[in-house]
Write a protein that holds these residues in place. Structure first.
Motif, PDB file in Angstrom:
ATOM      1  N   GLY A 155      41.234  33.500  35.594  1.00 40.28           N
ATOM      2  CA  GLY A 155      41.489  32.689  36.781  1.00 40.28           C
ATOM      3  C   GLY A 155      42.030  33.525  37.934  1.00 40.28           C
ATOM      4  O   GLY A 155      42.048  34.748  37.889  1.00 40.28           O
ATOM      5  N   GLU A 156      42.470  32.833  38.948  1.00 40.46           N
ATOM      6  CA  GLU A 156      43.051  33.483  40.122  1.00 40.46           C
ATOM      7  C   GLU A 156      44.568  33.441  40.002  1.00 40.46           C
ATOM      8  O   GLU A 156      45.118  32.670  39.250  1.00 40.46           O
ATOM      9  N   GLY A 157      45.236  34.261  40.763  1.00 40.79           N
ATOM     10  CA  GLY A 157      46.688  34.198  40.787  1.00 40.79           C
ATOM     11  C   GLY A 157      47.350  35.523  40.507  1.00 40.79           C
ATOM     12  O   GLY A 157      46.704  36.558  40.389  1.00 40.79           O
ATOM     13  N   PRO A 158      48.670  35.475  40.401  1.00 39.43           N
ATOM     14  CA  PRO A 158      49.434  36.716  40.279  1.00 39.43           C
ATOM     15  C   PRO A 158      49.191  37.471  38.968  1.00 39.43           C
ATOM     16  O   PRO A 158      49.281  38.691  38.940  1.00 39.43           O
ATOM     17  N   GLN A 159      48.866  36.761  37.885  1.00 39.99           N
ATOM     18  CA  GLN A 159      48.661  37.459  36.616  1.00 39.99           C
ATOM     19  C   GLN A 159      47.437  38.375  36.672  1.00 39.99           C
ATOM     20  O   GLN A 159      47.501  39.505  36.197  1.00 39.99           O
TER      21      GLN A 159
END
Length: 186
Positions: free
Chosen positions: A71-75
């Motif tokens: 997915g998208e995001g900080p991880q």
């Protein structure tokens, strides 16, 4: 001086040729590109073998289905950051060592793969065969490399705050989307 990782022969460049090694014939075009990318990355990093972190990095670069798992995001940003930093500090401690959990006998075949990476490649092919697909896909390899908690890819995932078990569960939960007949299936 012999290269650390065997150079690709003409036969390796098209792994679906009839005279290619049996395992290579079981790789999709996308997964063959992933392996080539991982091989280049290992050479560039000065590593003796392709390990699971090289494979993970190449999977994220080449396979949109694998990228979608995270997915998208900080991880995902942290994960990519750790993978990029590998050659400039993080991961240098791995140079000159063999990625092996000791869980399986060390087999030094597989064209420059670490024992864990070679095992993951074999597992990916078995996983594809179990669902009736003649060729392994990137998602099969991702599922295989997160199985062993001693894998370098699993260590990188953990440092990025990503649980390998959760990745495996996500793959299993969305199995039909990734390799069934959906938009992202190949």
């Amino acid at each position: 001086m012999q290269p650390r990782i065997p150079r690709q022969s003409d036969q390796d460049e098209d792994c679906r040729r009839p005279d290619a090694p049996a395992d290579d014939a079981r790789l999709s075009d996308e997964l063959a590109a992933v392996v080539s990318g991982a091989r280049r990355r290992a050479v560039r990093d000065g590593d003796r073998q392709i390990d699971t972190a090289h494979l993970l990095h190449s999977l994220l670069e080449h396979d949109p289905d694998v990228y979608a798992v995270f997915g998208e995001g900080p991880q995902i940003a942290r994960l990519l950051g750790y993978l990029v930093q590998r050659s400039i500090g993080y991961g240098l401690r791995w140079q000159g060592t063999v990625e092996d959990s000791g869980a399986v006998p060390v087999v030094m075949h597989g064209e420059g793969f670490s024992p864990l990476a070679a095992s993951a490649m074999q597992h990916a092919c078995r996983r594809a065969a179990q669902r009736g697909d003649a060729q392994a896909r990137g998602i099969d390899l991702l599922a295989a490399i997160v199985l062993d908690p001693q894998a370098r890819a699993v260590e990188v995932l953990a440092r990025a705050g990503i649980d390998a078990n959760a990745v495996r569960a996500r793959i299993d939960e969305h199995r039909d989307e990734y390799v069934g007949g959906g938009e992202t299936a190949r």
